[in-house]
Design a protein around this motif. Structure first.
Motif, PDB file in Angstrom:
ATOM      1  N   GLY A   1       0.787  -1.224   0.000  1.00 43.08           N
ATOM      2  CA  GLY A   1       0.000   0.000   0.000  1.00 43.08           C
ATOM      3  C   GLY A   1       0.815   1.266   0.000  1.00 43.08           C
ATOM      4  O   GLY A   1       2.043   1.268  -0.017  1.00 43.08           O
ATOM      5  N   SER A   2       0.099   2.385   0.034  1.00 43.97           N
ATOM      6  CA  SER A   2       0.715   3.707   0.006  1.00 43.97           C
ATOM      7  C   SER A   2      -0.297   4.720   0.508  1.00 43.97           C
ATOM      8  O   SER A   2      -1.408   4.360   0.907  1.00 43.97           O
ATOM      9  N   ARG A   3       0.115   5.970   0.476  1.00 45.55           N
ATOM     10  CA  ARG A   3      -0.790   7.043   0.885  1.00 45.55           C
ATOM     11  C   ARG A   3      -2.024   7.040  -0.019  1.00 45.55           C
ATOM     12  O   ARG A   3      -1.928   6.825  -1.223  1.00 45.55           O
TER      13      ARG A   3
ATOM     14  N   VAL B   1      18.821   0.139  -2.276  1.00 48.89           N
ATOM     15  CA  VAL B   1      17.764  -0.598  -1.568  1.00 48.89           C
ATOM     16  C   VAL B   1      17.283   0.192  -0.369  1.00 48.89           C
ATOM     17  O   VAL B   1      16.071   0.297  -0.121  1.00 48.89           O
ATOM     18  N   ARG B   2      18.212   0.778   0.370  1.00 53.23           N
ATOM     19  CA  ARG B   2      17.813   1.574   1.539  1.00 53.23           C
ATOM     20  C   ARG B   2      16.956   2.768   1.127  1.00 53.23           C
ATOM     21  O   ARG B   2      15.902   3.020   1.726  1.00 53.23           O
ATOM     22  N   ALA B   3      17.362   3.483   0.094  1.00 49.18           N
ATOM     23  CA  ALA B   3      16.611   4.660  -0.345  1.00 49.18           C
ATOM     24  C   ALA B   3      15.231   4.273  -0.863  1.00 49.18           C
ATOM     25  O   ALA B   3      14.231   4.945  -0.563  1.00 49.18           O
ATOM     26  N   ASN B   4      15.160   3.202  -1.643  1.00 47.18           N
ATOM     27  CA  ASN B   4      13.859   2.732  -2.116  1.00 47.18           C
ATOM     28  C   ASN B   4      12.972   2.322  -0.949  1.00 47.18           C
ATOM     29  O   ASN B   4      11.765   2.593  -0.939  1.00 47.18           O
ATOM     30  N   SER B   5      13.578   1.679   0.038  1.00 48.46           N
ATOM     31  CA  SER B   5      12.818   1.245   1.209  1.00 48.46           C
ATOM     32  C   SER B   5      12.232   2.428   1.953  1.00 48.46           C
ATOM     33  O   SER B   5      11.050   2.420   2.331  1.00 48.46           O
ATOM     34  N   GLU B   6      13.047   3.441   2.182  1.00 44.06           N
ATOM     35  CA  GLU B   6      12.574   4.612   2.918  1.00 44.06           C
ATOM     36  C   GLU B   6      11.413   5.277   2.195  1.00 44.06           C
ATOM     37  O   GLU B   6      10.454   5.746   2.810  1.00 44.06           O
ATOM     38  N   GLN B   7      11.500   5.291   0.875  1.00 44.28           N
ATOM     39  CA  GLN B   7      10.444   5.916   0.076  1.00 44.28           C
ATOM     40  C   GLN B   7       9.118   5.179   0.217  1.00 44.28           C
ATOM     41  O   GLN B   7       8.071   5.796   0.458  1.00 44.28           O
ATOM     42  N   VAL B   8       9.144   3.846   0.081  1.00 44.89           N
ATOM     43  CA  VAL B   8       7.874   3.109   0.081  1.00 44.89           C
ATOM     44  C   VAL B   8       7.354   2.855   1.488  1.00 44.89           C
ATOM     45  O   VAL B   8       6.138   2.820   1.701  1.00 44.89           O
ATOM     46  N   VAL B   9       8.240   2.680   2.472  1.00 55.97           N
ATOM     47  CA  VAL B   9       7.778   2.395   3.833  1.00 55.97           C
ATOM     48  C   VAL B   9       7.020   3.588   4.409  1.00 55.97           C
ATOM     49  O   VAL B   9       6.014   3.412   5.119  1.00 55.97           O
ATOM     50  N   LYS B  10       7.452   4.782   4.087  1.00 58.93           N
ATOM     51  CA  LYS B  10       6.719   5.963   4.542  1.00 58.93           C
ATOM     52  C   LYS B  10       5.278   5.916   4.041  1.00 58.93           C
ATOM     53  O   LYS B  10       4.327   6.169   4.792  1.00 58.93           O
ATOM     54  N   GLY B  11       5.100   5.541   2.772  1.00 56.82           N
ATOM     55  CA  GLY B  11       3.754   5.432   2.226  1.00 56.82           C
ATOM     56  C   GLY B  11       2.960   4.293   2.837  1.00 56.82           C
ATOM     57  O   GLY B  11       1.749   4.411   3.063  1.00 56.82           O
ATOM     58  N   MET B  12       3.631   3.171   3.110  1.00 58.38           N
ATOM     59  CA  MET B  12       2.955   2.040   3.741  1.00 58.38           C
ATOM     60  C   MET B  12       2.399   2.428   5.105  1.00 58.38           C
ATOM     61  O   MET B  12       1.261   2.088   5.454  1.00 58.38           O
ATOM     62  N   LEU B  13       3.200   3.145   5.897  1.00 59.24           N
ATOM     63  CA  LEU B  13       2.760   3.561   7.224  1.00 59.24           C
ATOM     64  C   LEU B  13       1.592   4.537   7.142  1.00 59.24           C
ATOM     65  O   LEU B  13       0.620   4.430   7.900  1.00 59.24           O
ATOM     66  N   GLU B  14       1.670   5.476   6.217  1.00 60.93           N
ATOM     67  CA  GLU B  14       0.578   6.429   6.062  1.00 60.93           C
ATOM     68  C   GLU B  14      -0.694   5.714   5.628  1.00 60.93           C
ATOM     69  O   GLU B  14      -1.792   5.989   6.140  1.00 60.93           O
ATOM     70  N   GLY B  15      -0.559   4.800   4.683  1.00 63.53           N
ATOM     71  CA  GLY B  15      -1.722   4.068   4.212  1.00 63.53           C
ATOM     72  C   GLY B  15      -2.353   3.211   5.287  1.00 63.53           C
ATOM     73  O   GLY B  15      -3.586   3.105   5.381  1.00 63.53           O
ATOM     74  N   ALA B  16      -1.524   2.573   6.121  1.00 60.76           N
ATOM     75  CA  ALA B  16      -2.052   1.727   7.193  1.00 60.76           C
ATOM     76  C   ALA B  16      -2.878   2.543   8.173  1.00 60.76           C
ATOM     77  O   ALA B  16      -3.960   2.113   8.606  1.00 60.76           O
ATOM     78  N   SER B  17      -2.381   3.716   8.540  1.00 60.90           N
ATOM     79  CA  SER B  17      -3.126   4.571   9.470  1.00 60.90           C
ATOM     80  C   SER B  17      -4.400   5.110   8.830  1.00 60.90           C
ATOM     81  O   SER B  17      -5.460   5.158   9.467  1.00 60.90           O
ATOM     82  N   GLN B  18      -4.315   5.501   7.558  1.00 64.99           N
ATOM     83  CA  GLN B  18      -5.508   5.983   6.863  1.00 64.99           C
ATOM     84  C   GLN B  18      -6.570   4.898   6.772  1.00 64.99           C
ATOM     85  O   GLN B  18      -7.770   5.178   6.922  1.00 64.99           O
TER      86      GLN B  18
END
Length: 447
Positions: free
Chosen positions: A266-268, A314-331
């Motif tokens: 998921g994502s925002r 890999v780290r940079a890609n992870s930081e990008q998508v994990v932020k969206g995953m967390l936002e989407g989970a809360s939403q």
């Protein structure tokens, strides 16, 4: 895994004087109950202990002081690895050819079959009584599912996807994917999987982290909406649900419009996406669910690169998508979306035995209560996967997918880390053993 061959029937039994956790979002517990399980493995009675007459010949189990709860459901698993750090990156053509030759040769097939069985056993012993795989090397999990269903071996209920469906060079290609370049080819790949007996399908709507070679690939659109729609049409005609790997707002939107039944990672979200989750006219059942898989994302940004052995990309890609995953989970929680639980087992630091940690992460990072998280892993997951008629809750006529625990998971999720007894469709796993990976446990304790 314990063999069921030679047993004429399951032994009927009763769990007496137990406190029964419903799995409801409010965490209701009913005290001093007896749950009766018949020889067919289904719940045939449940009432206050003083009002139950256990039939003669039933094995009686004293559960005084214990909590009986529905078995966990993990809606996103891979059975080809144990959760130790994976060597990320797609590798060069020669490496890919060598690995593919090994995977599809007799030695590789035998290994994958054995690995799948060991992974399924680890999941079951940890209290997971239903799983869905979302990306297999071949059809080894379909074969395992059939052996379990015919009582040749003991294991969790399985929805098996076979290889995921992707684009050439896309997420999962070449190791765990069939690829297509048009809606017609995508439909044919879906049909191929269905002909091999899968009862779940997965498409890659976007790129992923583990095989991304450039910054920004994770979350970038891959399979187009028309191709995903063709897959969904083919699957839904067979009554099979479709998951989509999607790690960007654009990818989630396209997948939902195509009619997928669950979004993985998921994502925002925006208003259109939230509405599509709630009311999706092209999905099999008119709505779509979300599995945020925080267990797969958070270690990649919380544990040091040196420990993980991952590159800057890999780290940079992870930081990008994990932020969206967390936002989407809360939403999703705030919007009342059908948010379930899937861990992405087999990925880096995502073991086959730590499903309970995903519930803990939903509490710590997405605002869930323990009761809501447990509800997501039982009743919500069952509905999202279309198996709520047989599992996900403790009710008359449903399969006896049960856990016996030292405490109430709606109050303390850690009791799920070591179940005292696991029951899958009426088959008990006495003294379930969990073999933990010390190096992984150490790294997970860092966040």
């Amino acid at each position: 895994m314990e063999s069921a061959v030679g047993r004429k029937a399951r032994e009927p039994f009763a769990l007496e004087h137990a406190n029964v956790a419903s799995g409801d979002a409010d965490g209701q517990v009913v005290r001093d109950m007896t749950v009766v399980v018949g020889a067919e493995g289904r719940i045939e009675g449940m009432a206050p202990s003083g009002q139950v007459s256990v039939p003669r010949g039933y094995h009686r189990i004293d559960a005084t002081g214990k909590v009986v709860a529905p078995g966990l459901i993990n809606a996103h698993t891979h059975l080809f690895a144990d959760g130790k750090p994976l060597a990320v990156g797609a590798g060069g053509p020669r490496k890919q050819q060598a690995v593919m030759a090994l995977i599809h040769g007799p030695i590789g097939k035998a290994y994958l079959a054995a690995r799948a069985q060991a992974s399924a056993k680890a999941l079951l012993n940890s209290g997971v009584t239903t799983i869905r795989t979302l990306g297999d090397a071949g059809y080894e999990v379909v074969a395992l599912r059939d052996r379990i269903d015919s009582d040749q071996t003991l294991g969790p209920r399985i929805l098996a996807s076979g290889p995921m469906l992707s684009i050439p060079g896309g997420h999962g290609d070449p190791y765990i994917a069939l690829t297509s370049s048009s809606p017609e080819e995508a439909r044919l790949n879906a049909r191929t999987n269905l002909e091999h007996g899968v009862n779940a399908l997965k498409v890659a709507a976007t790129g992923g982290v583990t095989d991304a070679r450039e910054l920004g690939v994770a979350g970038s659109p891959q399979m187009d909406e028309e191709s995903m729609a063709a897959v969904c049409e083919e699957a839904h005609e067979a009554g099979v649900i479709v998951a989509a790997h999607a790690q960007s707002t654009e990818g989630v939107r396209a997948a939902l419009r195509a009619g997928v039944d669950t979004i993985e990672h998921g994502s925002r979200m925006d208003d259109e996406i939230i509405d599509l989750f709630r009311h999706n006219p092209r999905s099999l059942r008119g709505f779509s669910g979300l599995n945020p898989t925080l267990s797969a994302g958070l270690p990649l940004v919380k544990v040091s690169q040196e420990e993980l052995g991952v590159s800057d990309i890999v780290r940079a890609n992870s930081e990008q998508v994990v932020k969206g995953m967390l936002e989407g989970a809360s939403q999703a929680r705030e919007a009342g979306i059908a948010e379930g639980v899937g861990t992405d087992t087999g990925m880096t630091l995502v073991t086959q035995y730590n499903t309970w940690r995903e519930l803990d992460l939903l509490v710590r990072f997405a605002g869930y209560t323990p009761a809501q998280a447990f509800h997501a892993a039982t009743q919500v997951n069952a509905r999202n996967l279309g198996v709520d008629d047989v599992t996900g809750s403790i009710a008359l006529g449903k399969d006896a997918d049960l856990l016996v625990l030292d405490g109430d998971p709606a109050q303390d999720l850690s009791v799920l880390a070591a179940p005292k007894l696991v029951i899958a469709r009426g088959w008990p796993v006495w003294r379930p053993r969990i073999k933990r990976i010390g190096s992984v446990e150490r790294l997970l304790s860092e966040f």
